[in-house]
Design a protein around this motif. Structure first.
Motif, PDB file in Angstrom:
ATOM      1  N   LEU A 141       0.817  -1.214   0.000  1.00  0.00           N
ATOM      2  CA  LEU A 141       0.000   0.000   0.000  1.00  0.00           C
ATOM      3  C   LEU A 141       0.852   1.266   0.000  1.00  0.00           C
ATOM      4  N   SER A 142       2.106   1.154   0.386  1.00  0.00           N
ATOM      5  CA  SER A 142       2.982   2.326   0.337  1.00  0.00           C
ATOM      6  C   SER A 142       3.205   2.784  -1.107  1.00  0.00           C
ATOM      7  N   ARG A 143       2.951   1.900  -2.063  1.00  0.00           N
ATOM      8  CA  ARG A 143       3.074   2.254  -3.484  1.00  0.00           C
ATOM      9  C   ARG A 143       1.777   2.810  -4.059  1.00  0.00           C
ATOM     10  N   GLY A 144       0.677   2.728  -3.306  1.00  0.00           N
ATOM     11  CA  GLY A 144      -0.602   3.256  -3.761  1.00  0.00           C
ATOM     12  C   GLY A 144      -1.747   2.350  -3.357  1.00  0.00           C
ATOM     13  N   PRO A 145      -2.984   2.859  -3.493  1.00  0.00           N
ATOM     14  CA  PRO A 145      -4.167   2.082  -3.104  1.00  0.00           C
ATOM     15  C   PRO A 145      -4.267   0.781  -3.900  1.00  0.00           C
ATOM     16  N   ALA A 146      -4.957  -0.195  -3.309  1.00  0.00           N
ATOM     17  CA  ALA A 146      -5.151  -1.483  -3.973  1.00  0.00           C
ATOM     18  C   ALA A 146      -6.438  -2.114  -3.483  1.00  0.00           C
ATOM     19  N   THR A 147      -7.002  -2.975  -4.303  1.00  0.00           N
ATOM     20  CA  THR A 147      -8.195  -3.722  -3.904  1.00  0.00           C
ATOM     21  C   THR A 147      -7.769  -4.960  -3.123  1.00  0.00           C
ATOM     22  N   LEU A 187      -4.309   1.956  10.548  1.00  0.00           N
ATOM     23  CA  LEU A 187      -3.165   1.998   9.643  1.00  0.00           C
ATOM     24  C   LEU A 187      -3.597   2.070   8.180  1.00  0.00           C
ATOM     25  N   VAL A 188      -4.818   1.617   7.902  1.00  0.00           N
ATOM     26  CA  VAL A 188      -5.359   1.697   6.545  1.00  0.00           C
ATOM     27  C   VAL A 188      -6.809   2.159   6.607  1.00  0.00           C
ATOM     28  N   THR A 189      -7.285   2.649   5.475  1.00  0.00           N
ATOM     29  CA  THR A 189      -8.689   3.033   5.330  1.00  0.00           C
ATOM     30  C   THR A 189      -9.204   2.445   4.030  1.00  0.00           C
ATOM     31  N   ARG A 190     -10.513   2.403   3.891  1.00  0.00           N
ATOM     32  CA  ARG A 190     -11.128   1.948   2.644  1.00  0.00           C
ATOM     33  C   ARG A 190     -12.033   3.060   2.129  1.00  0.00           C
ATOM     34  N   SER A 191     -12.116   3.135   0.824  1.00  0.00           N
ATOM     35  CA  SER A 191     -13.036   4.082   0.205  1.00  0.00           C
ATOM     36  C   SER A 191     -13.898   3.331  -0.788  1.00  0.00           C
ATOM     37  N   LEU A 242      -3.331   3.328   2.453  1.00  0.00           N
ATOM     38  CA  LEU A 242      -2.456   3.467   3.603  1.00  0.00           C
ATOM     39  C   LEU A 242      -2.789   4.765   4.324  1.00  0.00           C
ATOM     40  N   ASN A 243      -2.729   4.753   5.651  1.00  0.00           N
ATOM     41  CA  ASN A 243      -2.919   5.965   6.439  1.00  0.00           C
ATOM     42  C   ASN A 243      -1.536   6.462   6.868  1.00  0.00           C
ATOM     43  N   PRO A 244      -0.892   7.294   6.033  1.00  0.00           N
ATOM     44  CA  PRO A 244       0.475   7.703   6.334  1.00  0.00           C
ATOM     45  C   PRO A 244       0.604   8.496   7.637  1.00  0.00           C
ATOM     46  N   ALA A 245      -0.428   9.204   8.029  1.00  0.00           N
ATOM     47  CA  ALA A 245      -0.359   9.983   9.275  1.00  0.00           C
ATOM     48  C   ALA A 245      -0.190   9.054  10.478  1.00  0.00           C
ATOM     49  N   ARG A 246      -0.852   7.919  10.441  1.00  0.00           N
ATOM     50  CA  ARG A 246      -0.738   6.962  11.553  1.00  0.00           C
ATOM     51  C   ARG A 246       0.665   6.362  11.601  1.00  0.00           C
ATOM     52  N   LEU A 247       1.210   6.025  10.430  1.00  0.00           N
ATOM     53  CA  LEU A 247       2.575   5.501  10.390  1.00  0.00           C
ATOM     54  C   LEU A 247       3.572   6.547  10.876  1.00  0.00           C
ATOM     55  N   GLU A 248       3.326   7.794  10.529  1.00  0.00           N
ATOM     56  CA  GLU A 248       4.196   8.886  10.981  1.00  0.00           C
ATOM     57  C   GLU A 248       4.146   9.013  12.497  1.00  0.00           C
TER      58      GLU A 248
END
Length: 119
Positions: free
Chosen positions: A27-33, A60-64, A74-80
């Motif tokens: 997911l660090s490379r972009g959203p995925a199913t 750590l992740v969200t879905r849309s 990926l929720n980068p703010a949480r990883l930060e």
């Protein structure tokens, strides 16, 4: 503070699993199913979905929703926030090592024989 500790516990427990770490890396490379995320694993899509749920609970992740697709992000703010927590302790340890280096340098300079003393 207890809520922060509980959130850290949940996040680190979620990251303790190698499958979930690989999902985060993807997911660090972009959203995925879910299908995309399940592809490299030899486990069912349901199992991957459960791993994603654990990562969601850890924030750590969200879905849309994108028409019929539900990509995982990926929720980068949480990883930060996790990185910042780790960094505060890393910086303390680095300071301790620098102090130790200074002590060792000064004691090595005091005990090293001078060139004229070695003759």
């Amino acid at each position: 503070m207890a809520d922060d500790d509980a959130a850290l516990d949940v996040a680190f427990l979620a990251l303790a699993d190698p499958v979930r770490r690989r999902i985060i890396a993807r997911l660090s490379r972009g959203p995925a199913t879910v299908n995309d995320l399940a592809e490299p694993f030899e486990i069912s899509k349901q199992a991957v979905s459960k791993h994603i749920q654990v990562l969601e609970q850890a924030n750590l992740v969200t879905r849309s929703r994108d028409a019929q697709r539900r990509p995982v992000h990926l929720n980068p703010a949480r990883l930060e926030a996790l990185t910042a927590w780790i960094d505060q302790y890393r910086l303390v340890r680095e300071g301790q090592f620098r102090s130790l280096d200074a002590v060792l340098e000064s004691s090595a300079g005091q005990t090293a024989p001078k060139a004229k003393d070695r003759k």
